[in-house]
Design a protein around this motif. Structure first.
Motif, PDB file in Angstrom:
ATOM      1  N   ASP A  17       0.832  -1.186   0.000  1.00  0.00           N
ATOM      2  CA  ASP A  17       0.000   0.000   0.000  1.00  0.00           C
ATOM      3  C   ASP A  17       0.877   1.251   0.000  1.00  0.00           C
ATOM      4  N   LEU A  18       0.873   1.960  -1.125  1.00  0.00           N
ATOM      5  CA  LEU A  18       1.758   3.131  -1.202  1.00  0.00           C
ATOM      6  C   LEU A  18       1.341   4.201  -0.217  1.00  0.00           C
ATOM      7  N   GLY A  19       0.040   4.265   0.088  1.00  0.00           N
ATOM      8  CA  GLY A  19      -0.448   5.232   1.077  1.00  0.00           C
ATOM      9  C   GLY A  19       0.208   5.003   2.423  1.00  0.00           C
ATOM     10  N   ILE A  20       0.369   3.732   2.742  1.00  0.00           N
ATOM     11  CA  ILE A  20       1.017   3.406   4.012  1.00  0.00           C
ATOM     12  C   ILE A  20       2.512   3.695   3.912  1.00  0.00           C
ATOM     13  N   ALA A  21       3.111   3.303   2.792  1.00  0.00           N
ATOM     14  CA  ALA A  21       4.550   3.518   2.617  1.00  0.00           C
ATOM     15  C   ALA A  21       4.897   4.996   2.749  1.00  0.00           C
ATOM     16  N   ARG A  22       4.017   5.851   2.273  1.00  0.00           N
ATOM     17  CA  ARG A  22       4.305   7.293   2.300  1.00  0.00           C
ATOM     18  C   ARG A  22       4.425   7.854   3.718  1.00  0.00           C
ATOM     19  N   GLN A  23       3.921   7.126   4.677  1.00  0.00           N
ATOM     20  CA  GLN A  23       4.062   7.608   6.058  1.00  0.00           C
ATOM     21  C   GLN A  23       5.450   7.327   6.613  1.00  0.00           C
ATOM     22  N   ALA A  24       6.222   6.469   5.923  1.00  0.00           N
ATOM     23  CA  ALA A  24       7.564   6.145   6.412  1.00  0.00           C
ATOM     24  C   ALA A  24       8.548   7.230   6.024  1.00  0.00           C
ATOM     25  N   ALA A  25       9.652   7.299   6.790  1.00  0.00           N
ATOM     26  CA  ALA A  25      10.652   8.319   6.515  1.00  0.00           C
ATOM     27  C   ALA A  25      11.587   7.879   5.406  1.00  0.00           C
ATOM     28  N   ARG A  26      11.523   6.583   5.102  1.00  0.00           N
ATOM     29  CA  ARG A  26      12.424   6.074   4.080  1.00  0.00           C
ATOM     30  C   ARG A  26      11.713   4.926   3.370  1.00  0.00           C
ATOM     31  N   ILE A  27      11.839   4.903   2.048  1.00  0.00           N
ATOM     32  CA  ILE A  27      11.145   3.859   1.292  1.00  0.00           C
ATOM     33  C   ILE A  27      12.172   3.093   0.460  1.00  0.00           C
ATOM     34  N   ILE A  28      12.204   1.767   0.694  1.00  0.00           N
ATOM     35  CA  ILE A  28      13.074   0.905  -0.107  1.00  0.00           C
ATOM     36  C   ILE A  28      12.176   0.170  -1.082  1.00  0.00           C
ATOM     37  N   GLU A  29      12.517   0.248  -2.371  1.00  0.00           N
ATOM     38  CA  GLU A  29      11.686  -0.435  -3.347  1.00  0.00           C
ATOM     39  C   GLU A  29      12.451  -1.627  -3.905  1.00  0.00           C
ATOM     40  N   MET A  30      11.785  -2.767  -3.955  1.00  0.00           N
ATOM     41  CA  MET A  30      12.447  -3.978  -4.431  1.00  0.00           C
ATOM     42  C   MET A  30      11.795  -4.478  -5.710  1.00  0.00           C
ATOM     43  N   LYS A  31      12.652  -5.168  -6.492  1.00  0.00           N
ATOM     44  CA  LYS A  31      12.134  -5.816  -7.689  1.00  0.00           C
ATOM     45  C   LYS A  31      13.070  -6.971  -8.023  1.00  0.00           C
ATOM     46  N   ASP A  32      12.508  -8.122  -8.283  1.00  0.00           N
ATOM     47  CA  ASP A  32      13.301  -9.300  -8.650  1.00  0.00           C
ATOM     48  C   ASP A  32      14.469  -9.563  -7.709  1.00  0.00           C
ATOM     49  N   GLY A  33      14.247  -9.431  -6.448  1.00  0.00           N
ATOM     50  CA  GLY A  33      15.301  -9.765  -5.486  1.00  0.00           C
ATOM     51  C   GLY A  33      16.382  -8.712  -5.340  1.00  0.00           C
ATOM     52  N   ARG A  34      16.153  -7.541  -5.892  1.00  0.00           N
ATOM     53  CA  ARG A  34      17.136  -6.466  -5.759  1.00  0.00           C
ATOM     54  C   ARG A  34      16.457  -5.207  -5.266  1.00  0.00           C
ATOM     55  N   ILE A  35      17.266  -4.308  -4.688  1.00  0.00           N
ATOM     56  CA  ILE A  35      16.733  -3.001  -4.317  1.00  0.00           C
ATOM     57  C   ILE A  35      16.859  -2.089  -5.532  1.00  0.00           C
ATOM     58  N   VAL A  36      15.737  -1.547  -5.980  1.00  0.00           N
ATOM     59  CA  VAL A  36      15.807  -0.673  -7.149  1.00  0.00           C
ATOM     60  C   VAL A  36      15.774   0.804  -6.767  1.00  0.00           C
ATOM     61  N   SER A  37      15.289   1.078  -5.592  1.00  0.00           N
ATOM     62  CA  SER A  37      15.442   2.455  -5.100  1.00  0.00           C
ATOM     63  C   SER A  37      15.380   2.469  -3.586  1.00  0.00           C
ATOM     64  N   ASP A  38      16.147   3.368  -3.008  1.00  0.00           N
ATOM     65  CA  ASP A  38      16.212   3.484  -1.555  1.00  0.00           C
ATOM     66  C   ASP A  38      16.308   4.964  -1.284  1.00  0.00           C
ATOM     67  N   ALA A  39      15.186   5.576  -0.911  1.00  0.00           N
ATOM     68  CA  ALA A  39      15.200   7.037  -0.806  1.00  0.00           C
ATOM     69  C   ALA A  39      14.504   7.516   0.446  1.00  0.00           C
ATOM     70  N   LEU A  40      14.994   8.632   0.950  1.00  0.00           N
ATOM     71  CA  LEU A  40      14.311   9.245   2.083  1.00  0.00           C
ATOM     72  C   LEU A  40      13.029   9.882   1.571  1.00  0.00           C
ATOM     73  N   ASN A  41      12.028   9.779   2.354  1.00  0.00           N
ATOM     74  CA  ASN A  41      10.744  10.364   1.993  1.00  0.00           C
ATOM     75  C   ASN A  41      10.731  11.768   2.579  1.00  0.00           C
ATOM     76  N   LYS A  42      10.787  12.775   1.714  1.00  0.00           N
ATOM     77  CA  LYS A  42      10.975  14.157   2.167  1.00  0.00           C
ATOM     78  C   LYS A  42       9.895  14.565   3.165  1.00  0.00           C
ATOM     79  N   GLU A  43       8.677  14.248   2.823  1.00  0.00           N
ATOM     80  CA  GLU A  43       7.619  14.681   3.722  1.00  0.00           C
ATOM     81  C   GLU A  43       6.675  13.525   4.095  1.00  0.00           C
ATOM     82  N   PRO A  44       7.053  12.734   5.094  1.00  0.00           N
ATOM     83  CA  PRO A  44       6.174  11.661   5.537  1.00  0.00           C
ATOM     84  C   PRO A  44       4.818  12.223   5.972  1.00  0.00           C
TER      85      PRO A  44
END
Ligand SMILES: Nc1ncnc2c1ncn2[C@@H]1O[C@H](COP(=O)(O)OP(=O)(O)OP(=O)(O)O)[C@@H](O)[C@H]1O
Ligand SMILES: [Mg+2]
Lengths: 371, 235
Positions: B207-234
């Motif tokens: 749920d991206l709505g839930i993810a947006r409340q986090a201070a940092r979002i790690i996105e995975m795809k096919d067993g790898r991290i494809v993005s790891d970014a701080l969420n500017k405004e949780p």
């Protein structure tokens, strides 16, 4: 909530299955209590019977049957002169069906022998001489046969008068049908034959002297063996067979109990695979899981053991009062046997839990996530 | 050289973390690197089968990585002998399917992890009551899981995960089985508890709505991290 809550909750979640498993072990344990209690009772009843006859050494040939083989009464002449021998009394003992009783101890004793002396007369009298066609009944025998002083009794083809009722001081004596030796020899066609010589030694004879005397008698009397009274019954092949059979049968029953507990424990563990994985995932050690399963099966065993002992004791008490057995023996249900029976059940429980415990300890906590 | 416990300042340091199943036929993690600090709120997102749950299992020591290293507070987790006490005392795990024990009441479920501590019977009970109060279930202490709503069950599970004062909470789609209203309540509860207790919260969600409340979002795809970014405004 304590760790024990886990153990009991595991058993109460399927009360019917738990109950049936407990019944399964209980039957095995009841068999142990009943069969072992009775075969031990057989032994101890004969021993106390012997003691109340005042016997130190029993000379007989305990062979295949429940009663010893007859041999010539003249043998006693070889024993009487031996050192330490105070008195001898020859007997012819048999298990015969008497009127209502299917099997009764018929104990014919040498007239005037010491084996008569310990009988306490509760009513009537002892026979006047060895020719009187008279019989004395132990008090249980009198109850079983429903006879009182003055009644007559049919023994094989003979009609005998009941002249006295006695208290023999032991179950076997109380259950006996007592008469003079020549009378039974005549009735059963065993003229001049006896099958037991009771020997009383002089007071103060030590254990070693007693054993030596036994060896001496056995040497002098090839047709029989002399054994210290307490050990006498163990020599009997029949007793050994009864004892082995009762253990064998009860162990088989216990084995069935083992399979029952193992089956129940495996079912309960398979059913709870997911829960065990969750327990591992939230930090329970494998040791704690193993302990949980083992305690659970030990508790099953314990409950089965306690119920089995209760069933066994009640069953035996009922059994020894049935007319067929009454007066022949007294079950020996000493505390050691009962404690041992419960201990066997607990061991059965723990043993049956080992494989299920090992199986559950090998589960991977990650399985908690799936499903 | 493992850095002594706590010195690195990182709660988790993963380096080239791989996990394969079925003798290499399934590559669930194909080399994952990240570091997580004490007190962070990290959401892990990604499509189904991307390895999110697998990663969380590695962090919770529910399973071993096939390759790479994973450190917890500077010390290698693979080399740790007492993984059971790590799971019991250091981390708390929350499952999508709640996984409460059905034959135990809410109060009893919360006490289960405490068997691995030296707390007395009454201390365990007392603490469990406090924890259930904290998740708003003081009126449901003696209810069995079957008599609780999904949201209530997850609250019990959250209380259970905090039973031994874990400093890291790992939540695998904790709201996945709940309706949106209950999902929000559970998330608010977790966020609120984290603010009070300052535990590290790593939450897997679709749920991206839930993810947006986090201070940092790690996105995975096919067993790898494809993005790891701080969420500017949780939110
Ligand atoms: N025990 C296992 N045995 C074999 N393959 C597995 C096992 N666990 C996971 N996998 C596989 O590893 C891959 C990653 O699974 P994982 O459960 O981590 O995905 P996920 O990102 O959590 O997906 P979802 O969002 O559906 O929960 C998938 O292809 C899955 O089929
Ligand atoms: Mg998943």
């Amino acid at each position: 909530m304590t760790f024990f809550t886990f153990v009991t909750r595991g058993l109460t979640r399927r009360p019917v299955r738990t109950g049936l498993t407990i019944v399964g072990i209980a039957i095995g344990i009841a068999a142990v209590v009943a069969l072992v209690g009775i075969s031990r009772g057989f032994e101890s009843s004969w021993q106390t019977g012997m003691k109340s006859r005042g016997t130190d050494i029993v000379v007989s040939s305990m062979g295949r049957g429940l009663t010893p083989k007859p041999f010539s009464a003249t043998v006693v002449e070889r024993i009487a002169p031996l050192p330490h021998v105070a008195e001898t009394c020859t007997l012819l003992v048999d298990l015969i069906s008497v009127e209502k009783a299917e099997m009764m101890i018929v104990s014919a004793r040498q007239w005037g022998g010491f084996s008569w002396k310990n009988l306490k007369i509760t009513s009537g009298r002892l026979p006047n001489d060895d020719a009187e066609r008279a019989v004395v009944l132990g008090k249980t025998a009198a109850e079983v046969l429903v006879k009182k002083v003055g009644d007559t009794l049919q023994l094989e083809t003979e009609e005998l008068n009941v002249v006295g009722i006695v208290d023999g001081g032991a179950v076997v004596e109380d259950g006996s049908f007592i008469l003079s030796l020549p009378l039974l020899q005549g009735i059963t066609g065993n003229q001049g034959k006896i099958n037991i010589i009771d020997v009383r030694v002089t007071p103060g004879t030590g254990k070693e002297a007693l054993t030596r005397l036994c060896e001496q008698i056995t040497g002098l009397v090839p047709e029989a063996r002399a054994v210290v009274a307490g050990e006498h019954i163990r020599e009997s092949q029949a007793y050994r067979m009864i004892s082995a059979m009762s253990w064998g049968t009860s162990l088989l029953a216990v084995l069935v109990g083992v399979l029952g507990v193992m089956n129940t424990m495996l079912m309960t563990i398979f059913e709870r695979t997911q829960e065990i994985c969750v327990l591992l995932a939230i930090g329970w050690s494998r040791g704690r899981i193993v302990r949980m399963v083992l305690w659970e099966s030990a508790l099953l065993g314990f409950l089965g053991g306690v119920s089995g002992v209760l069933i066994g004791v009640v069953g035996v008490k009922l059994l020894v009062t049935t007319p067929a057995i009454r007066g022949l023996l007294e079950a020996e249900l000493n505390p050691q046997l009962l404690v041992m029976a419960v201990a066997i059940a607990v061991v059965v429980g723990v043993f049956s839990g080992i494989y299920p415990a090992w199986w559950s300890s090998r589960l991977a906590p990650s399985q908690a996530l799936h499903g | 050289m493992p850095i002594p416990n706590g010195d690195s300042g990182w709660v988790f340091e993963a380096c080239g973390l791989k996990k394969q199943y079925d003798d290499g036929q399934v590559q669930a993690l194909r080399g994952v690197d990240f570091r997580i600090q004490q007190g962070e709120f990290v959401a892990i997102v990604g499509p189904s089968g991307s390895g999110k749950s697998t990663l969380l299992q590695m962090l919770g020591a529910l399973d071993h990585p096939s390759a790479g290293t994973l450190r917890y507070r500077g010390a290698s987790l693979q080399e740790r002998a007492d993984l059971a006490s790590y799971r019991a005392l250091e981390i708390g795990f929350i499952f999508q399917a709640f996984h409460l024990l059905p034959t135990f009441t809410a109060l009893e479920n919360v006490q289960i992890p405490m068997f691995e501590t030296h707390r007395s019977v009454s201390e365990r009970k007392h603490r469990a009551i406090e924890l259930l109060k904290a998740v708003g279930l003081e009126t449901r202490l003696h209810h069995f899981p079957a008599k609780l709503s999904g949201g209530e069950r997850q609250r019990v599970a959250i209380a259970r995960s905090l039973a031994n004062g874990a400093s890291v909470l790992l939540a695998d789609e904790p709201t996945g089985n709940l309706d949106s209203e209950n999902a929000n309540l559970i998330l608010d509860l977790l966020v609120g508890l984290r603010r009070e207790q300052n535990f590290t919260l790593i939450l897997v969600t679709h749920d991206l709505g839930i993810a947006r409340q986090a201070a940092r979002i790690i996105e995975m795809k096919d067993g790898r991290i494809v993005s790891d970014a701080l969420n500017k405004e949780p939110t």
